[in-house]
Design an enzyme around this catalytic site. Structure first.
Site, short mmCIF file in Angstrom:
data_model
loop_
_atom_site.label_atom_id
_atom_site.label_comp_id
_atom_site.label_asym_id
_atom_site.label_seq_id
_atom_site.Cartn_x
_atom_site.Cartn_y
_atom_site.Cartn_z
N ASP A 1 12.03 -26.08 88.45
CA ASP A 1 12.11 -24.93 87.54
C ASP A 1 13.57 -24.53 87.25
O ASP A 1 14.33 -24.24 88.16
CB ASP A 1 11.41 -23.71 88.14
CG ASP A 1 9.91 -23.92 88.29
OD1 ASP A 1 9.44 -25.05 88.11
OD2 ASP A 1 9.21 -22.95 88.61
N GLU B 1 1.76 -19.88 84.39
CA GLU B 1 2.98 -19.75 85.19
C GLU B 1 4.19 -19.43 84.32
O GLU B 1 4.22 -19.72 83.12
CB GLU B 1 3.25 -21.06 85.93
CG GLU B 1 2.08 -21.51 86.79
CD GLU B 1 2.47 -22.66 87.72
OE1 GLU B 1 2.66 -22.39 88.91
OE2 GLU B 1 2.59 -23.81 87.26
C1 FRU Z 1 6.25 -23.83 88.35
C2 FRU Z 1 6.02 -23.26 89.72
C3 FRU Z 1 6.29 -21.78 89.72
C4 FRU Z 1 6.67 -21.51 91.14
C5 FRU Z 1 7.36 -22.79 91.55
C6 FRU Z 1 7.11 -23.24 92.94
O1 FRU Z 1 6.71 -25.15 88.36
O2 FRU Z 1 4.73 -23.55 90.17
O3 FRU Z 1 5.20 -21.02 89.27
O4 FRU Z 1 7.49 -20.39 91.20
O5 FRU Z 1 6.95 -23.80 90.66
O6 FRU Z 1 7.79 -24.42 93.26
#
Ligand code: FRU
Length: 424
Positions: free
Chosen positions: A53, A294
């Site tokens: 992310d 997300e």
């Molecule tokens: C998106 C996600 C987010 C979370 C993170 C955990 O790729 O699932 O929602 O914060 O990755 O690694």
């Protein structure tokens, strides 16, 4: 009794629904909503760490911001373990796929900087070991507050629990690079309440994370989006006529879709600094459609609210499906009603021949979409893959009314600034 919304001078709202009928319109491989193929010979940002992310430094209005000519991104990051016996397969070779799949449990917030908006240089970890109260540092948003370089990093402190938190620090620049100072005191903001947002006690697979604070361009107040699930015990949700929508004959059976209960949450700040928050009912729910919406975020354009959120194939409910990628909804006012973009909600999905090539798309106000490379097939059958853990090529989108179009592709990890702030 006044509702939370009324107490804060916010108009009470009904969540908008992403319905099963909307999702039936999702078409994988439509070229206008499909990310171009990512080639398996991509470059990696680092041989030492995986990144996923990506969170560009921005202001409260959403503008991606450089400081003294330096672009800055924050990334969820985890060490790669090519020499750790724990990640060797039976032939003694590095099992990178297993290492990659385990990364969420050791995610930490790192930052990178660049003069060109690409070719990112490693900055390091944002918080020292021991500062964050939990094991995992999950996604959020770094906000540049002012020309003194103060930064509020909102993120999710996970395991135990999942708490939306913030930590304040400062970005410092020199001719040679960027550093982050401070980031020493983490302030918990809020957790799921079990009334509007599902708690861990109600569902061990609950989601509550990914804060995205913003200033509403119309009312000027400070709000925050986040990912949640609709409150209630797992299995107790009803997928009724409203959630099903206007489906053709033969599509009324919802199967076990009551287990999929994603929502986009919203909170309003009680103070100007964003230290004190009140959760409001979700903006959008996907009960009976999908279990994860997300990293929700906005693009404010043409007086409209473009709400984007990422989701997966594996989190779709029985009888509906779609690619991993970013989905979007549009409204004329903050609290909706929201209509799915392109009829279905799908804005940018992976091609079906490379279903896991990218994820965690972030749409910036200039129409550029950044994401990370997950894994790209290296043989015809797709059984062999090359793991990414690095920045994907940036995609250009045109956003027009209730439609979006893929119109361009740029370099890997291209995240140009929209504003530059000269630090005092
Ligand atoms: C998106 C996600 C987010 C979370 C993170 C955990 O790729 O699932 O929602 O914060 O990755 O690694």
């Amino acid at each position: 009794m006044k509702t939370n919304a009324e107490k804060f001078g916010v108009t009470p709202h009904q969540p908008s629904l992403w319905t099963r009928a909307d999702a039936l319109k999702v078409r994988a491989d439509d070229p206008t909503t499909t990310q171009p193929l990512v080639s398996a010979d991509f470059p990696v940002l680092s041989d030492d760490v995986f990144i996923w992310d990506t969170m560009p430094l921005r202001d409260l209005d959403g503008n991606v911001t450089s400081v003294d000519g330096w672009s800055v991104i924050f990334t969820l990051t985890a060490d790669r373990h090519p020499n750790d016996p724990q990640y060797l397969d039976e032939n003694g070779n590095y099992d990178i796929l297993r290492d990659w799949n385990d990364r969420h449990g050791r995610a930490k917030m790192y930052f990178w900087f660049s003069r060109t908006g690409k070719d990112w240089e490693f900055g390091g970890r944002v918080m020292a070991e021991g500062v964050s109260p939990t094991v995992r540092e999950w996604a959020g948003t770094p906000i540049l507050l002012n020309d003194r370089g103060e930064v509020d990093l909102y993120y999710t402190a996970v395991t135990p629990g999942a708490t939306i938190v913030k930590v304040r620090g400062r970005v410092v620049t020199t001719e040679h690079g960027v550093s982050m100072v401070g980031f020493e005191k983490v302030k918990p903001l809020f957790e799921a309440d079990g009334k509007m947002y599902q708690t861990e006690a109600q569902n061990a697979f609950w989601g509550f994370r990914d804060p995205w604070p913003f200033r509403d361009p119309k009312d000027g107040k400070l709000y925050m989006l986040f990912e949640g699930n609709v409150a209630g015990e797992r299995g107790s949700h009803k997928v009724g006529e409203a959630e099903i929508g206007d489906v053709p004959p033969g599509y009324e059976d919802v199967g076990n879709s009551r287990f999929q209960t994603a929502c986009v949450g919203i909170a309003v700040a009680r103070d100007a600094d964003g230290d004190d928050w009140e959760m409001l009912p979700p903006l959008l729910t996907a009960v009976g459609v999908n279990d994860q919406t997300e990293r929700p975020h906005f693009v404010f354009q043409d007086g409209k609210y473009y709400l984007f959120t990422i989701s997966h194939t594996f989190t779709y409910a029985d009888g509906v499906t779609g690619p991993d990628g970013v989905y979007g909804f549009v409204a004329d006012s903050l609290f909706g009603p929201y209509m799915p973009l392109n009829g279905s909600g799908l804005v940018l999905g992976n091609p079906s021949s490379q279903p896991f090539q990218t994820y965690s798309h972030y749409v910036m106000p200039n129409g550029l979409v950044t994401s990370f490379i997950d894994s790209v097939p290296t043989d015809e059958t797709g059984t062999q893959v090359r793991v990414g853990g690095t920045e994907a090529p940036t995609v250009g989108l045109k956003i027009k009314g209730q439609q979006t179009f893929v119109v361009a592709e740029y370099d890997y990890g291209y995240i140009p600034p929209m504003l530059d702030v000269t630090l005092k």
